[in-house]
Write a protein that holds these residues in place. Sequence first.
Motif, mmCIF file in Angstrom:
data_model
loop_
_atom_site.group_PDB
_atom_site.id
_atom_site.type_symbol
_atom_site.label_atom_id
_atom_site.label_comp_id
_atom_site.label_asym_id
_atom_site.label_seq_id
_atom_site.Cartn_x
_atom_site.Cartn_y
_atom_site.Cartn_z
ATOM 1 N N LYS A 69 50.386 36.308 28.941
ATOM 2 C CA LYS A 69 49.967 35.218 29.809
ATOM 3 C C LYS A 69 50.581 34.655 31.298
ATOM 4 N N THR A 72 49.082 39.027 33.969
ATOM 5 C CA THR A 72 49.301 40.636 33.930
ATOM 6 C C THR A 72 47.167 41.058 34.479
ATOM 7 N N THR A 73 46.710 40.365 33.861
ATOM 8 C CA THR A 73 45.449 40.876 34.410
ATOM 9 C C THR A 73 44.978 41.009 35.974
ATOM 10 N N SER A 166 50.215 28.766 29.354
ATOM 11 C CA SER A 166 48.433 29.582 28.787
ATOM 12 C C SER A 166 48.268 30.268 27.656
ATOM 13 N N LYS A 295 42.460 28.751 33.957
ATOM 14 C CA LYS A 295 42.633 27.999 35.160
ATOM 15 C C LYS A 295 43.588 29.014 36.920
ATOM 16 N N GLY A 296 44.033 29.315 36.203
ATOM 17 C CA GLY A 296 45.180 30.502 37.220
ATOM 18 C C GLY A 296 45.501 29.606 38.230
HETATM 19 P P1 A3P Z 1 45.970 30.318 32.843
HETATM 20 O O1 A3P Z 1 45.681 30.826 31.734
HETATM 21 O O2 A3P Z 1 47.113 29.828 33.277
HETATM 22 O O3 A3P Z 1 44.751 29.722 33.867
HETATM 23 P P2 A3P Z 1 47.451 36.952 31.673
HETATM 24 O O4 A3P Z 1 47.021 38.465 32.610
HETATM 25 O O5 A3P Z 1 49.097 37.787 31.639
HETATM 26 O O6 A3P Z 1 46.585 37.399 29.955
HETATM 27 O O7 A3P Z 1 47.433 35.013 32.304
HETATM 28 C C1 A3P Z 1 46.617 34.772 31.906
HETATM 29 C C2 A3P Z 1 46.905 33.793 33.163
HETATM 30 O O8 A3P Z 1 47.096 34.744 34.689
HETATM 31 C C3 A3P Z 1 45.682 32.731 32.672
HETATM 32 O O9 A3P Z 1 46.902 31.719 33.619
HETATM 33 C C4 A3P Z 1 45.144 33.241 34.387
HETATM 34 O O10 A3P Z 1 44.120 32.199 33.951
HETATM 35 C C5 A3P Z 1 45.602 33.764 35.020
HETATM 36 N N1 A3P Z 1 44.728 34.724 35.997
HETATM 37 C C6 A3P Z 1 43.925 35.916 35.528
HETATM 38 N N2 A3P Z 1 43.180 36.107 36.614
HETATM 39 C C7 A3P Z 1 44.020 35.956 37.830
HETATM 40 C C8 A3P Z 1 43.315 35.728 38.817
HETATM 41 N N3 A3P Z 1 42.529 36.477 39.834
HETATM 42 N N4 A3P Z 1 44.132 34.968 40.126
HETATM 43 C C9 A3P Z 1 45.082 33.608 39.773
HETATM 44 N N5 A3P Z 1 45.364 33.552 37.411
HETATM 45 C C10 A3P Z 1 44.794 34.460 37.606
#
Ligand code: A3P
Length: 328
Positions: A69, A72-73, A166, A295-296
């Motif tokens: 969270k 990573t993605t 998150s 939400k990002g």
């Molecule tokens: P939020 O839950 O605060 O919105 P992970 O990829 O490590 O699981 O982290 C997920 C978090 O990264 C989530 O945060 C997600 O919305 C956010 N996220 C995913 N893609 C994103 C992007 N392209 N730009 C910004 N934030 C992103």
Amino acid sequence: MKLSKVSVEEDERNKRQAFIDTPNFFLHNHKLCNYKGFWLPENVVTNVELLRDGFTPRPTDVFIASHPKCGTTWLKGLAFAALNRTNYSPLTSTPHPLLTLNPHECVPFLEVTLQGMNLSYVESMSSPRLLSFHLPPSMLPTSINDAFSNCRIIYVCRETKDVFTSSWHFYQTLMESVGMKSPLSDDFFESFCGGRVPYGPIWEHVLEYWRESQQKPGKVLFLRYEEMIEDPRRILKMIAQFMGCEFSKEEENMGLVDKLVELCGFNRLSNIEENKNELIINENIKIKKSLYFRKGLVGDWANLLTPEMAQRLDEITREKFNGSGLNF
Ligand code: A3P
């Protein structure tokens, strides 16, 4: 080699059983296991041991590392887009893989089997490979962690209150989506503070990578989600340089950096039809791809945490990072 073929020593297993906790927030009956100071899903512990013996890094490998969270993605998307921009350029009509695949499908996790992407899949990938893990450095196969192995690690961390927020939403939605009632709330907060969440405690996770990045700056690039949000263009260029594929002036002038940032942006990725469907992690776990996009934002913790909870997390963070040179 398939992960499942290697066995784990029985006495090691017994030793670990003693530490197994069953926090009631956790999903799919996957127990957490305290392994070398971190709380890992039990199946991950087995895979860590298999990786130690069965994974051979290549000098050109780049690894995306994070506590869950922390972004990573997004980081996977940016690194994949930068590394593969010669074959897949948004400036041409070639369809980009990130328009039909989730970043997790483009950059496989090593310690989590994802859609059958096990070690044999990873071995079949052509170089340079982009791989990932949520593991702390102390748990990596020495072949990766070795300062002389030449492979590189890009780590992303995030402000703790936002990671908690998150994670809370992620597990809440995940449990609801498999028909489980979610008893998250207080239990989950206490577990998070005590580090009893997958790959926790987050503070030790961040600190281990922070120290590695200080000691081996050419090997570990330490990033923060907040700086990615603030200036994704600068971070993308930094990532490319670190991976050894710096953007040329010509590419910049053609607008390639901006196009790649846009391609991986929250609005773009979260609205791609493919990123809304089910993503099968393994035979037990099915996660909707849309769960990776919420939400990002920076600071969304203010919509979830009470002032007391926020203060408690801030205090733990201050105390843990004290003297490390790391702050948020
Ligand atoms: P939020 O839950 O605060 O919105 P992970 O990829 O490590 O699981 O982290 C997920 C978090 O990264 C989530 O945060 C997600 O919305 C956010 N996220 C995913 N893609 C994103 C992007 N392209 N730009 C910004 N934030 C992103």
